[in-house]
Design a protein around this motif. Structure first.
Motif, PDB file in Angstrom:
ATOM      1  N   ARG A 219      18.599  44.066  35.030  1.00  0.00           N
ATOM      2  CA  ARG A 219      17.854  44.853  36.010  1.00  0.00           C
ATOM      3  C   ARG A 219      18.243  46.330  35.971  1.00  0.00           C
ATOM      4  O   ARG A 219      19.381  46.646  35.592  1.00  0.00           O
ATOM      5  CB  ARG A 219      18.084  44.285  37.405  1.00  0.00           C
ATOM      6  CG  ARG A 219      17.511  42.874  37.584  1.00  0.00           C
ATOM      7  CD  ARG A 219      17.767  42.362  38.983  1.00  0.00           C
ATOM      8  NE  ARG A 219      19.212  42.198  39.238  1.00  0.00           N
ATOM      9  CZ  ARG A 219      19.717  41.745  40.397  1.00  0.00           C
ATOM     10  NH1 ARG A 219      18.915  41.433  41.394  1.00  0.00           N
ATOM     11  NH2 ARG A 219      20.996  41.613  40.544  1.00  0.00           N
ATOM     12  N   PRO A 220      17.329  47.222  36.331  1.00  0.00           N
ATOM     13  CA  PRO A 220      15.978  46.997  36.857  1.00  0.00           C
ATOM     14  C   PRO A 220      14.986  46.586  35.774  1.00  0.00           C
ATOM     15  O   PRO A 220      15.194  46.867  34.586  1.00  0.00           O
ATOM     16  CB  PRO A 220      15.594  48.364  37.446  1.00  0.00           C
ATOM     17  CG  PRO A 220      16.370  49.342  36.634  1.00  0.00           C
ATOM     18  CD  PRO A 220      17.680  48.663  36.321  1.00  0.00           C
ATOM     19  N   ALA A 221      13.907  45.942  36.185  1.00  0.00           N
ATOM     20  CA  ALA A 221      12.918  45.434  35.241  1.00  0.00           C
ATOM     21  C   ALA A 221      12.238  46.555  34.462  1.00  0.00           C
ATOM     22  O   ALA A 221      11.868  46.367  33.305  1.00  0.00           O
ATOM     23  CB  ALA A 221      11.868  44.601  35.982  1.00  0.00           C
ATOM     24  N   ILE A 222      12.088  47.705  35.105  1.00  0.00           N
ATOM     25  CA  ILE A 222      11.529  48.876  34.430  1.00  0.00           C
ATOM     26  C   ILE A 222      12.503  50.030  34.612  1.00  0.00           C
ATOM     27  O   ILE A 222      12.901  50.354  35.735  1.00  0.00           O
ATOM     28  CB  ILE A 222      10.156  49.272  35.006  1.00  0.00           C
ATOM     29  CG1 ILE A 222       9.174  48.114  34.883  1.00  0.00           C
ATOM     30  CG2 ILE A 222       9.619  50.508  34.304  1.00  0.00           C
ATOM     31  CD1 ILE A 222       7.816  48.392  35.518  1.00  0.00           C
ATOM     32  N   TRP A 223      12.931  50.622  33.510  1.00  0.00           N
ATOM     33  CA  TRP A 223      13.858  51.750  33.555  1.00  0.00           C
ATOM     34  C   TRP A 223      13.323  52.868  32.669  1.00  0.00           C
ATOM     35  O   TRP A 223      13.085  52.671  31.488  1.00  0.00           O
ATOM     36  CB  TRP A 223      15.247  51.311  33.092  1.00  0.00           C
ATOM     37  CG  TRP A 223      16.233  52.429  33.046  1.00  0.00           C
ATOM     38  CD1 TRP A 223      16.871  53.005  34.088  1.00  0.00           C
ATOM     39  CD2 TRP A 223      16.671  53.119  31.869  1.00  0.00           C
ATOM     40  NE1 TRP A 223      17.696  54.024  33.657  1.00  0.00           N
ATOM     41  CE2 TRP A 223      17.588  54.114  32.291  1.00  0.00           C
ATOM     42  CE3 TRP A 223      16.391  52.997  30.511  1.00  0.00           C
ATOM     43  CZ2 TRP A 223      18.215  54.982  31.393  1.00  0.00           C
ATOM     44  CZ3 TRP A 223      17.016  53.862  29.626  1.00  0.00           C
ATOM     45  CH2 TRP A 223      17.912  54.828  30.071  1.00  0.00           C
ATOM     46  N   ARG A 224      13.065  54.009  33.286  1.00  0.00           N
ATOM     47  CA  ARG A 224      12.536  55.177  32.587  1.00  0.00           C
ATOM     48  C   ARG A 224      11.301  54.825  31.748  1.00  0.00           C
ATOM     49  O   ARG A 224      11.145  55.258  30.608  1.00  0.00           O
ATOM     50  CB  ARG A 224      13.614  55.832  31.726  1.00  0.00           C
ATOM     51  CG  ARG A 224      14.770  56.382  32.555  1.00  0.00           C
ATOM     52  CD  ARG A 224      15.713  57.246  31.781  1.00  0.00           C
ATOM     53  NE  ARG A 224      16.753  57.778  32.668  1.00  0.00           N
ATOM     54  CZ  ARG A 224      17.723  58.615  32.269  1.00  0.00           C
ATOM     55  NH1 ARG A 224      17.777  59.002  31.002  1.00  0.00           N
ATOM     56  NH2 ARG A 224      18.620  59.048  33.132  1.00  0.00           N
TER      57      ARG A 224
END
Length: 270
Positions: A219-224
């Protein structure tokens, strides 16, 4: 009027336990433990140990008695006022060479303090590579005695007489064998039962089956703007295993063609 007495502290009458800032204390006055994997290190720099081995998981395991570490100071067997342990190379050349008589006295002293079947290893840039397979073999044994080289190396007659195994960390040269010894011990100790606490982690990592480990995410599932691969979030364990296997094969083929060729050869013989 007497001042009221303060209530006794909770630790009153008990030994106070606090974390040490000196990891070497883990080695001081440690009792000999039967059937525990043991690392002996013959070195000119005993103060370099335990070093990083006294920290994190290896340090906790050392404190808990899951393995033992003992340094054997080479200098104490040296000759003369300055405890000399080396001499000039026969035939000429730069540097100094560790003397065979001094090293032999040190080895003889050390070997009576470890299981006879424990191998004697010299950390040397000309040795066989340290691999995960070798680490697994050594972890399955009673322990190991490591010789940390210095200067131009060790007299060949000692290597021949004691049938010493030479092991290298890679195609580079260090100023001495202490860093290599710590790396080798770390690679072995983490494989001992109870050290990592999760046996599956050693089965899935790089080199466990001849391949590099797959990429990891959390995690996080979406990073940058970058997402975790959807298959890892699917909950479908069969598809996840297939994805990880494919990742391992692709990474190995791309980054370590030598390992990939060896892996392919093993598959043909299976």
């Amino acid at each position: 009027m007497d001042e009221p007495k303060s209530p006794p502290q909770r630790s009153h009458g008990r030994k106070t336990m606090r974390p040490t800032l000196v990891p070497r204390d883990l080695m001081e006055d440690a009792p000999e433990l039967a059937s525990v994997w043991k690392a002996q290190v013959i070195t000119l720099l005993p103060e370099a140990f335990p070093g990083v081995l006294g920290l994190s998981l290896t340090g906790r395991a050392l404190k808990d008695g899951l393995w033992q570490l003992e340094t054997v100071p080479l200098r104490q067997f040296g000759e003369g006022k300055h405890r000399n342990v080396d001499d000039t190379p026969a035939g000429g050349g730069a540097g100094m060479v560790l003397r065979p008589d001094i090293m032999a006295d040190t080895i003889d002293h050390a070997r009576v303090r470890i299981a006879p079947m424990a191998p004697l290893i010299y950390l040397s840039p000309r040795g066989r590579p340290l691999t995960q397979k070798l680490a697994q073999q050594l972890a399955a044994g009673p322990g190991v005695t490591l010789i940390c080289g210095r200067f131009e190396g060790l007299d060949q007659r000692v290597i021949d007489h004691y049938d010493i195994i030479e092991v290298s960390l890679g195609d580079f040269v260090l100023t001495g064998g202490e860093i290599a010894a710590q790396a080798m011990i770390d690679a072995i100790v983490r494989l001992l039962p109870g050290v990592l606490g999760n046996e599956a982690s050693t089965e899935e990592e790089s080199f466990s089956d001849g391949l590099l480990e797959h990429s990891q995410y959390t995690r996080p599932a979406i990073w940058r703007g970058m997402e975790i691969p959807p298959v890892l979030m699917s909950g479908h364990h069969g598809e996840i295993a297939k994805w990880r296997r494919a990742q391992s094969e692709d990474l190995t083929r791309d980054r370590r063609p030598d390992l990939w060729e060896a892996h392919q050869a093993r598959r043909k013989t299976d």
